[in-house]
Motif scaffolding. Structure first.
Motif, PDB file in Angstrom:
ATOM      1  N   SER A 156      41.700  29.171  46.715  1.00 25.46           N
ATOM      2  CA  SER A 156      41.441  30.420  46.018  1.00 25.46           C
ATOM      3  C   SER A 156      42.473  30.552  44.887  1.00 25.46           C
ATOM      4  CB  SER A 156      41.724  31.678  46.842  1.00 25.46           C
ATOM      5  OG  SER A 156      42.751  31.554  47.835  1.00 25.46           O
ATOM      6  N   THR A 157      43.879  29.922  45.307  1.00 26.54           N
ATOM      7  CA  THR A 157      45.027  29.864  44.366  1.00 26.54           C
ATOM      8  C   THR A 157      44.454  29.250  42.982  1.00 26.54           C
ATOM      9  OG1 THR A 157      46.647  30.112  46.130  1.00 26.54           O
ATOM     10  CG2 THR A 157      47.325  29.618  43.862  1.00 26.54           C
ATOM     11  N   LEU A 158      43.800  28.011  43.270  1.00 29.81           N
ATOM     12  CA  LEU A 158      43.455  27.303  42.117  1.00 29.81           C
ATOM     13  C   LEU A 158      42.168  28.029  41.272  1.00 29.81           C
ATOM     14  CD1 LEU A 158      43.133  23.779  43.717  1.00 29.81           C
ATOM     15  CD2 LEU A 158      44.516  24.047  41.576  1.00 29.81           C
ATOM     16  N   LEU A 159      41.381  28.688  42.013  1.00 35.07           N
ATOM     17  CA  LEU A 159      40.341  29.318  41.326  1.00 35.07           C
ATOM     18  C   LEU A 159      40.933  30.525  40.415  1.00 35.07           C
ATOM     19  CD1 LEU A 159      37.644  29.599  44.326  1.00 35.07           C
ATOM     20  CD2 LEU A 159      37.456  28.342  42.057  1.00 35.07           C
ATOM     21  N   ARG A 160      41.920  31.157  41.015  1.00 38.08           N
ATOM     22  CA  ARG A 160      42.575  32.325  40.264  1.00 38.08           C
ATOM     23  C   ARG A 160      43.624  31.734  39.111  1.00 38.08           C
ATOM     24  NH1 ARG A 160      47.728  35.347  42.753  1.00 38.08           N
ATOM     25  NH2 ARG A 160      48.641  33.402  42.091  1.00 38.08           N
ATOM     26  N   LEU A 205      42.967  40.736  34.806  1.00 38.36           N
ATOM     27  CA  LEU A 205      41.559  41.048  34.794  1.00 38.36           C
ATOM     28  C   LEU A 205      40.578  39.932  34.993  1.00 38.36           C
ATOM     29  CD1 LEU A 205      41.479  43.987  31.905  1.00 38.36           C
ATOM     30  CD2 LEU A 205      41.322  44.240  34.631  1.00 38.36           C
ATOM     31  N   SER A 206      40.939  38.812  34.387  1.00 36.38           N
ATOM     32  CA  SER A 206      39.879  37.805  34.316  1.00 36.38           C
ATOM     33  C   SER A 206      39.756  37.215  35.868  1.00 36.38           C
ATOM     34  CB  SER A 206      40.360  36.730  33.209  1.00 36.38           C
ATOM     35  OG  SER A 206      41.372  35.847  33.874  1.00 36.38           O
ATOM     36  N   THR A 207      40.383  37.290  36.729  1.00 36.57           N
ATOM     37  CA  THR A 207      40.433  36.674  38.099  1.00 36.57           C
ATOM     38  C   THR A 207      40.776  37.512  39.443  1.00 36.57           C
ATOM     39  OG1 THR A 207      42.666  35.629  37.832  1.00 36.57           O
ATOM     40  CG2 THR A 207      40.636  34.311  37.325  1.00 36.57           C
ATOM     41  N   TYR A 208      40.864  38.966  38.819  1.00 31.23           N
ATOM     42  CA  TYR A 208      41.481  39.835  40.072  1.00 31.23           C
ATOM     43  C   TYR A 208      40.679  39.526  41.071  1.00 31.23           C
ATOM     44  CZ  TYR A 208      44.141  43.426  42.385  1.00 31.23           C
ATOM     45  OH  TYR A 208      44.664  44.043  43.137  1.00 31.23           O
ATOM     46  N   PRO A 209      39.525  39.799  41.475  1.00 38.33           N
ATOM     47  CA  PRO A 209      38.838  39.558  42.706  1.00 38.33           C
ATOM     48  C   PRO A 209      39.136  38.227  43.635  1.00 38.33           C
ATOM     49  CG  PRO A 209      37.223  40.215  41.164  1.00 38.33           C
ATOM     50  CD  PRO A 209      38.769  39.817  40.359  1.00 38.33           C
ATOM     51  N   VAL A 210      39.375  37.259  42.938  1.00 36.46           N
ATOM     52  CA  VAL A 210      40.120  36.162  43.645  1.00 36.46           C
ATOM     53  C   VAL A 210      41.072  36.369  44.381  1.00 36.46           C
ATOM     54  CG1 VAL A 210      40.307  33.611  43.271  1.00 36.46           C
ATOM     55  CG2 VAL A 210      38.511  34.587  41.913  1.00 36.46           C
ATOM     56  N   ASP A 211      42.236  37.042  43.418  1.00 36.38           N
ATOM     57  CA  ASP A 211      43.493  37.438  43.949  1.00 36.38           C
ATOM     58  C   ASP A 211      43.500  37.900  45.230  1.00 36.38           C
ATOM     59  OD1 ASP A 211      46.374  37.295  43.612  1.00 36.38           O
ATOM     60  OD2 ASP A 211      46.132  39.422  43.655  1.00 36.38           O
ATOM     61  N   VAL A 246      36.167  46.745  47.403  1.00 36.18           N
ATOM     62  CA  VAL A 246      37.432  46.139  48.183  1.00 36.18           C
ATOM     63  C   VAL A 246      37.976  44.847  46.935  1.00 36.18           C
ATOM     64  CG1 VAL A 246      35.947  44.190  48.975  1.00 36.18           C
ATOM     65  CG2 VAL A 246      38.061  44.571  49.930  1.00 36.18           C
ATOM     66  N   PHE A 247      37.116  44.419  46.002  1.00 40.53           N
ATOM     67  CA  PHE A 247      37.769  43.292  45.068  1.00 40.53           C
ATOM     68  C   PHE A 247      38.607  44.000  44.069  1.00 40.53           C
ATOM     69  CE2 PHE A 247      33.755  41.560  47.176  1.00 40.53           C
ATOM     70  CZ  PHE A 247      34.512  40.811  47.864  1.00 40.53           C
ATOM     71  N   THR A 248      38.456  45.299  43.904  1.00 39.75           N
ATOM     72  CA  THR A 248      39.749  45.884  43.147  1.00 39.75           C
ATOM     73  C   THR A 248      40.686  46.580  43.635  1.00 39.75           C
ATOM     74  OG1 THR A 248      38.368  48.188  43.108  1.00 39.75           O
ATOM     75  CG2 THR A 248      37.613  46.247  41.665  1.00 39.75           C
ATOM     76  N   ARG A 249      40.909  46.530  45.004  1.00 38.83           N
ATOM     77  CA  ARG A 249      42.163  47.011  45.784  1.00 38.83           C
ATOM     78  C   ARG A 249      43.443  46.758  45.127  1.00 38.83           C
ATOM     79  NH1 ARG A 249      42.293  47.067  52.049  1.00 38.83           N
ATOM     80  NH2 ARG A 249      40.487  48.382  52.450  1.00 38.83           N
ATOM     81  N   GLY A 250      44.417  47.618  44.849  1.00 37.61           N
ATOM     82  CA  GLY A 250      45.435  47.175  44.149  1.00 37.61           C
ATOM     83  C   GLY A 250      45.608  46.849  42.665  1.00 37.61           C
ATOM     84  N   LEU A 251      44.303  46.851  41.960  1.00 37.67           N
ATOM     85  CA  LEU A 251      44.249  46.748  40.562  1.00 37.67           C
ATOM     86  C   LEU A 251      45.281  47.763  39.746  1.00 37.67           C
ATOM     87  CD1 LEU A 251      43.032  44.972  38.325  1.00 37.67           C
ATOM     88  CD2 LEU A 251      41.052  46.612  38.396  1.00 37.67           C
ATOM     89  N   ALA A 252      45.034  48.948  39.963  1.00 36.96           N
ATOM     90  CA  ALA A 252      46.203  49.712  39.321  1.00 36.96           C
ATOM     91  C   ALA A 252      47.422  49.369  39.360  1.00 36.96           C
ATOM     92  CB  ALA A 252      45.700  51.207  39.823  1.00 36.96           C
ATOM     93  N   SER A 253      48.042  49.073  40.418  1.00 37.09           N
ATOM     94  CA  SER A 253      49.336  48.772  40.732  1.00 37.09           C
ATOM     95  C   SER A 253      49.662  47.286  39.882  1.00 37.09           C
ATOM     96  CB  SER A 253      49.794  48.314  42.067  1.00 37.09           C
ATOM     97  OG  SER A 253      51.101  47.826  42.300  1.00 37.09           O
ATOM     98  N   THR A 254      48.668  46.408  39.935  1.00 33.52           N
ATOM     99  CA  THR A 254      48.823  45.113  39.271  1.00 33.52           C
ATOM    100  C   THR A 254      48.827  45.271  37.736  1.00 33.52           C
ATOM    101  OG1 THR A 254      47.636  43.979  41.088  1.00 33.52           O
ATOM    102  CG2 THR A 254      47.729  42.785  38.816  1.00 33.52           C
ATOM    103  N   LEU A 255      47.956  46.087  37.236  1.00 29.29           N
ATOM    104  CA  LEU A 255      47.871  46.369  35.621  1.00 29.29           C
ATOM    105  C   LEU A 255      49.185  47.190  35.216  1.00 29.29           C
ATOM    106  CD1 LEU A 255      44.167  47.245  35.114  1.00 29.29           C
ATOM    107  CD2 LEU A 255      45.261  44.773  35.069  1.00 29.29           C
TER     108      LEU A 255
END
Length: 303
Positions: A156-160, A205-211, A246-255
């Protein structure tokens, strides 16, 4: 080359110090249980950590990204620069490919580093903490799970990292040119900071769900029996339990973190190079350093 490396390391340290509290919040939000949610959102998570663990709680796991910083920057700067030169002409496609190559190679260090960071960020405060620090955490995991355990979440790290670094370097190159930051022109730090910060946001934004999946896999088994059989199983279970959000959890903090982290990183690199090389030093062009790393470090991504 040595100067670019040192400037990148200094910029990376600045980025980690600015962005680590946001990263701690992001990880907590990504992995907390939907059945017994601890936090109502980004601000509440910040407030809860400070109230329960003091400001230092926001800096849990800081040693891990700082420890791997030198090696990651060496790989990113070296691989990106050499790949770009090997590809010949400086084109948008080559910028993406060189960035993607840098992102893929640095996963060798980024994955164990982020594993330790995630475990430290999630452990409870108090004398019964299982890990005393980053090295102790990785040694503990290695004794129990071997090399495979230390590299948990590598896929998953490689995919991100691979596409996100490609997006970062491509976006940075396009934005600096669009903003008029051409070689030979006066150094326009605000425009360069804007380009770096915006590129960091786009790369996340391009790979956040993978993170999100990566964080869940690396935290799996920390509290109780492991739940996931792998990347696809984690995606399936997470979606079934909580839906696509669930795949956007923490996105606000990340951005919120992405822009100042990349701005701090880039500002530090610019200042170091300007003082070392003189006013003609530019963070673009043939003699320029590569752009600062986005999800592994800024990320840390992760920066």
């Amino acid at each position: 080359m040595a100067l670019d490396f040192l400037a990148g390391c200094a910029g990376g340290v600045a980025g980690v110090l600015v962005g680590h509290p946001f990263d701690t919040v992001k990880v907590r939000l990504q992995v907390h249980s939907p059945e017994k949610p601890q936090y109502r959102g980004t601000l509440h998570c910040f407030q809860s950590i400070i109230k329960q663990e003091s400001v230092l709680g926001l800096y849990k796991g800081l040693g891990s990204p700082l420890m791997g910083l030198t090696f990651i920057n060496a790989l990113v700067f070296g691989v990106q620069g050499n790949t770009l030169r090997a590809l010949g002409q400086d084109t948008p496609l080559h910028q993406f490919l060189a960035g993607a190559a840098a992102g893929a190679i640095q996963c060798v260090i980024c994955c164990p580093m982020e594993l330790a960071k995630t475990r430290l960020q999630l452990q409870d405060a108090g004398p019964a903490r299982p890990y005393r620090g980053s090295l102790h955490c990785l040694a503990h995991i290695y004794r129990r799970e071997g090399l495979r355990g230390v590299n948990r979440g590598m896929g998953s790290t490689l995919l991100r990292e691979t596409p996100s670094f490609g997006v970062y370097f491509l976006a940075y190159d396009v934005l600096t040119r669009a903003l008029g930051c051409e070689p030979g022109e006066p150094l326009l730090v605000p425009k360069l900071l804007l380009a770096g910060g915006t590129s960091g946001i786009l790369s996340w934004l391009s790979t956040y769900p993978v993170d999100v999946v990566k964080s869940r896999l690396q935290a799996d088994g920390l509290r109780g029996a492991p739940r996931y059989g792998g990347f696809v199983d984690c995606v399936r279970q997470s979606y079934r339990a909580e839906g696509w959000r669930v795949f956007t959890r923490g996105l606000a903090s990340t951005l919120l973190r992405a822009f100042p982290v990349n701005a701090a990183t880039f500002a530090t690199v610019t200042v170091v190079l300007t003082y070392a090389r003189g006013p003609e030093a530019r963070p673009d062009g043939d003699a320029a350093p590569a752009a600062p790393s986005g999800p592994g470090l800024a990320q840390p991504s992760s920066l």
